[in-house]
Each structure stands twice: as structure tokens, then as C-alpha cells.
Design an enzyme around this catalytic site. Structure first.
Site, short mmCIF file in Angstrom:
data_model
loop_
_atom_site.label_atom_id
_atom_site.label_comp_id
_atom_site.label_asym_id
_atom_site.label_seq_id
_atom_site.Cartn_x
_atom_site.Cartn_y
_atom_site.Cartn_z
N ARG A 293 0.80 -1.22 0.00
CA ARG A 293 0.00 0.00 0.00
C ARG A 293 0.84 1.28 0.00
O ARG A 293 1.90 1.31 0.62
CB ARG A 293 -0.94 -0.01 1.21
CG ARG A 293 -1.92 -1.18 1.18
CD ARG A 293 -2.53 -1.47 2.53
NE ARG A 293 -3.44 -2.62 2.44
CZ ARG A 293 -3.04 -3.89 2.58
NH1 ARG A 293 -1.78 -4.17 2.84
NH2 ARG A 293 -3.92 -4.87 2.47
N HIS B 214 -0.67 -2.56 -4.65
CA HIS B 214 -0.07 -3.45 -5.64
C HIS B 214 0.04 -2.83 -7.03
O HIS B 214 -0.17 -3.49 -8.06
CB HIS B 214 -0.84 -4.76 -5.72
CG HIS B 214 -0.77 -5.62 -4.49
ND1 HIS B 214 0.32 -5.58 -3.64
CD2 HIS B 214 -1.64 -6.51 -3.96
CE1 HIS B 214 0.12 -6.44 -2.64
NE2 HIS B 214 -1.06 -7.00 -2.80
N HIS C 53 3.22 -13.28 -4.84
CA HIS C 53 2.01 -13.24 -4.03
C HIS C 53 1.25 -14.57 -4.03
O HIS C 53 0.02 -14.59 -4.11
CB HIS C 53 1.10 -12.11 -4.52
CG HIS C 53 0.12 -11.61 -3.51
ND1 HIS C 53 -0.99 -12.32 -3.11
CD2 HIS C 53 0.08 -10.43 -2.82
CE1 HIS C 53 -1.68 -11.62 -2.24
NE2 HIS C 53 -1.06 -10.46 -2.03
N ASP D 257 -2.03 -9.50 8.74
CA ASP D 257 -1.74 -8.81 7.47
C ASP D 257 -0.71 -7.75 7.80
O ASP D 257 -1.01 -6.56 7.83
CB ASP D 257 -3.01 -8.21 6.86
CG ASP D 257 -2.82 -7.82 5.39
OD1 ASP D 257 -1.68 -7.96 4.89
OD2 ASP D 257 -3.80 -7.38 4.76
N GLN E 160 5.92 -9.49 4.15
CA GLN E 160 4.51 -9.31 4.44
C GLN E 160 3.87 -10.69 4.64
O GLN E 160 3.98 -11.57 3.78
CB GLN E 160 3.80 -8.58 3.30
CG GLN E 160 2.34 -8.24 3.57
CD GLN E 160 2.15 -7.02 4.46
OE1 GLN E 160 3.09 -6.26 4.67
NE2 GLN E 160 0.95 -6.84 4.98
N GLU F 239 5.29 -12.77 1.58
CA GLU F 239 5.69 -11.93 0.46
C GLU F 239 6.93 -11.10 0.79
O GLU F 239 6.83 -10.03 1.40
CB GLU F 239 4.56 -10.98 0.09
CG GLU F 239 3.19 -11.63 -0.07
CD GLU F 239 2.07 -10.63 0.05
OE1 GLU F 239 2.16 -9.54 -0.55
OE2 GLU F 239 1.10 -10.92 0.77
#
Length: 341
Positions: A75, A101, A172, A234, A271, A299
Site C-alpha cells: 500500500r 499493488h 504473491h 496482514d 509481508q 511476500e
């Protein structure tokens, strides 16, 4: 090695699929989004990643299943940043407020070109025009998937630009190492003592917090469910302050299947996402009906919204530089290393 047509985009662009094998693994890769559609380990019949049987389902369910995210993964607050004294407004595609993304038409939703295909390796590329999704600079991205000895999926990314810009690419895939409907019983270990604090909109505040005493303390292995059932995962885990050498940063394992997966990367962040928002009833590979927590994302990347936070690793790429992160997914069944450490 096999090349076949997988589908056709709404604008008529064909989407191809390549199958490669090697090192005890087989993988299917799509030209759409550079998606890793399927990954399997010899001797285990179920896929190790979530995917769809048709292109239509990738377009319907989105969520970057197996895709390469960018030109900036994760983000960016308000979709805005300043570079060399100039302000830029990016495409807004997350809660109608932020950029995620790379925008609505980031590279995870675009059709790539297969440049070279070998039995155990493929080379892909995509060209991005100056101004696309609001980003400056014409950018060329190359991606190499290789299947190496001992169950290694090697992922090498490179990018160059003709003007100062941002670049942060991330693989991803949603991993599921047992083919069940949920990964909450999987065990996870991450080599990180800090994570980036985020707002209720999942935007970094700029603060780095200790995992000590929190559900995000994965320094010792524990079940994903022990954390995710308390608070959804997350989060960006801070591995280093800058990119470094290729090293193991996390391990995901399933006692049910005996499969363990090491994640290796040169990148400073990781991530982790527990798949809580996967749409219920999504039709996966081999008849798997997917839903919340059907897969887990790990990720490697630069920390999110880094351009807007002093002291975060830099996502800036200039014309005289080459973006060159490396990642490897090492998969084994009945791996003793994980239990012994």
C-alpha cells in the site's frame, strides 16, 4: 516443458501457460500476471499453492492469487508520494483511498511475455510506460522462475527505468501445504523481532513495534491459528533495514502432510497475510472449495509505504541502477530441520 493457451483476456489478448519440472517439483506459470498457478512436490498429489482452473476465475476473484505484484507491491498512503521535489498521484484501488499493488492495472493483472522457455526454467518480461497508474518512468521488468535441485523454486526479478521512479515487486502466492480447506493448523516461524505498526486502514504509521508479547511473535514456531483467531494477520515483518544477501527468513510447515517450506530472500521485509478475506466458495485447483484462511501469503518485499516514511528502506529506482531482488522457496517433505530448530 509444455506451452499451451490458457484463455483470452476481455480485449482479445491470449493468455498462455507453461509447465516446467525439475528438482522434485513441477510448476505451471501463466502469462497473465506472471501467476504461479500450480506448484507440486513429487510424491505428494495435492497443489502447494492456491489457484484456479480457468482465466475467468482469476479475473473474477482477483486477490493476486500467485501473481507478481507491482510496480510497487503493498500500500501507498492516499496514492501519493514526492520524488525529487515533484508530487505524484497514483491510481486509487484500495478502500477508495489508497493505492495497492501498483494500482488497478498493476503488473499482477497484466499479460506478460514468455521470452525463453526451458524444461526447468522460464524467463518472462513486461514493459510499463511512463505515467501508467501515475508512476514516472518507462520501466522494463524481467522475471525468471527456475526449479532447482532439492525442491527449490527460485524467483529472480530485475527492473530498470529511464527516469527516477519507485519499484518494489513481490511474489504473491497463497501457500497451503496439505490441500485442506484451512491453513490455521500450519506452523509458522519468522526471523523478525519487529513489525510496522499500521492504522485501521492498514497504512503504516511510521512506528516499528516489538513482537514481544504479541500474537505476531513468530520467532519460535507456533500455529497460525493461535494468532489469527485472535487478530487477523496482514503485517510487514522487519527483517533488515536494507536489502542483503540471500538468507532464510521464515519457515511454514504442516504436520498433516509432513511438508515444510523455507522462504529465502534478499529483501528487508516480509509481508505475512492469513487469507482471511478469500471469498467463500472460490473454486480452487483439484476441486478445493476455498474460503477464509485457505492459504497463507509470505511476500518478501521492501516495507510498505516506504517512500512516505523517513528511515524506511528506500523503494526509489534510478536510471543508473538495477532493481535485483532474489527469492527462493525451498520445499521438502518430512524435513527434520524444522523440528530440530
Amino acid at each position: 516443458m509444455a506451452l499451451e493457451q490458457f484463455g483470452v483476456m476481455p480485449d482479445g489478448t491470449p493468455v498462455e501457460r507453461v509447465t516446467i519440472t525439475g528438482g522434485g517439483l513441477s510448476a505451471k506459470i501463466l502469462s497473465y500476471g506472471a501467476v504461479l498457478q500450480d506448484l507440486r512436490l513429487d510424491g505428494f498429489e495435492k497443489p502447494l499453492v492456491l489457484g484456479f482452473e480457468t482465466l475467468e476465475n482469476y479475473l473474477t476473484y482477483k486477490s493476486h492469487f500467485g501473481a507478481t505484484a507491482g510496480r510497487v507491491a503493498n500500500r501507498i498512503c492516499d496514492g501519493r508520494f514526492e520524488l525529487d521535489g515533484k508530487s505524484y498521484q497514483l491510481d486509487i484501488n484500495f478502500i477508495e483511498k489508497h493505492s495497492l499493488h501498483g494500482g488497478t492495472h498493476g503488473i499482477g493483472t497484466r499479460v506478460w511475455t514468455f521470452d525463453k522457455i526451458e524444461a526447468d526454467k522460464i524467463e518472462m518480461s513486461i514493459d510499463l510506460a511512463d505515467g501508467e497508474m501515475g508512476y514516472p518512468g518507462n520501466m522494463k521488468i524481467k522475471l525468471v522462475y527456475s526449479l532447482l535441485a532439492n525442491g527449490v523454486l527460485d524467483i529472480l526479478m530485475t527492473a530498470t527505468t529511464d527516469a527516477p521512479t519507485l519499484c518494489n515487486l513481490a511474489h504473491h502466492s497463497y501457500f497451503n501445504l496439505e490441500g485442506s480447506a484451512s491453513i490455521l493448523d500450519h506452523e509458522l516461524q519468522i526471523d523478525s523481532s519487529r513489525y510496522t505498526e499500521v492504522s485501521s486502514e492498514l497504512i503504516p504509521t511510521g512506528k516499528l513495534l516489538s513482537v514481544e508479547g504479541t500474537t505476531l511473535d513468530f520467532r519460535a514456531k507456533k500455529s497460525i491459528g493461535s494468532a489469527s483467531k485472535v487478530t487477523p494477520i496482514d503485517n510487514n515483518f522487519c527483517i533488515e533495514e536494507t536489502a542483503g544477501s540471500l538468507r532464510r527468513v521464515a519457515t511454514l510447515s504442516s504436520a498433516a502432510s509432513g511438508i515444510s517450506m523455507d522462504v529465502m530472500t534478499t529483501e528487508p521485509g516480509l509481508q505475512a497475510y492469513d487469507g482471511v478475506n478469500i471469498k467463500q466458495g472460490a473454486p480452487g485447483l483439484d476441486g478445493l472449495v476455498m474460503g477464509s484462511h485457505s492459504g497463507f501469503c509470505l511476500e518478501p518485499q521492501i516495507w510498505p509505504d516506504a517512500i512516505n516514511h523517513e528511515g524506511f528502506p528506500s523503494p526509489i529506482l534510478r536510471p543508473d541502477e538495477e532493481y535485483l531482488p532474489a527469492h527462493a522457496i525451498c520445499v521438502q517433505q518430512k524435513l527434520d530441520w524444522f523440528d530440530a530448530n
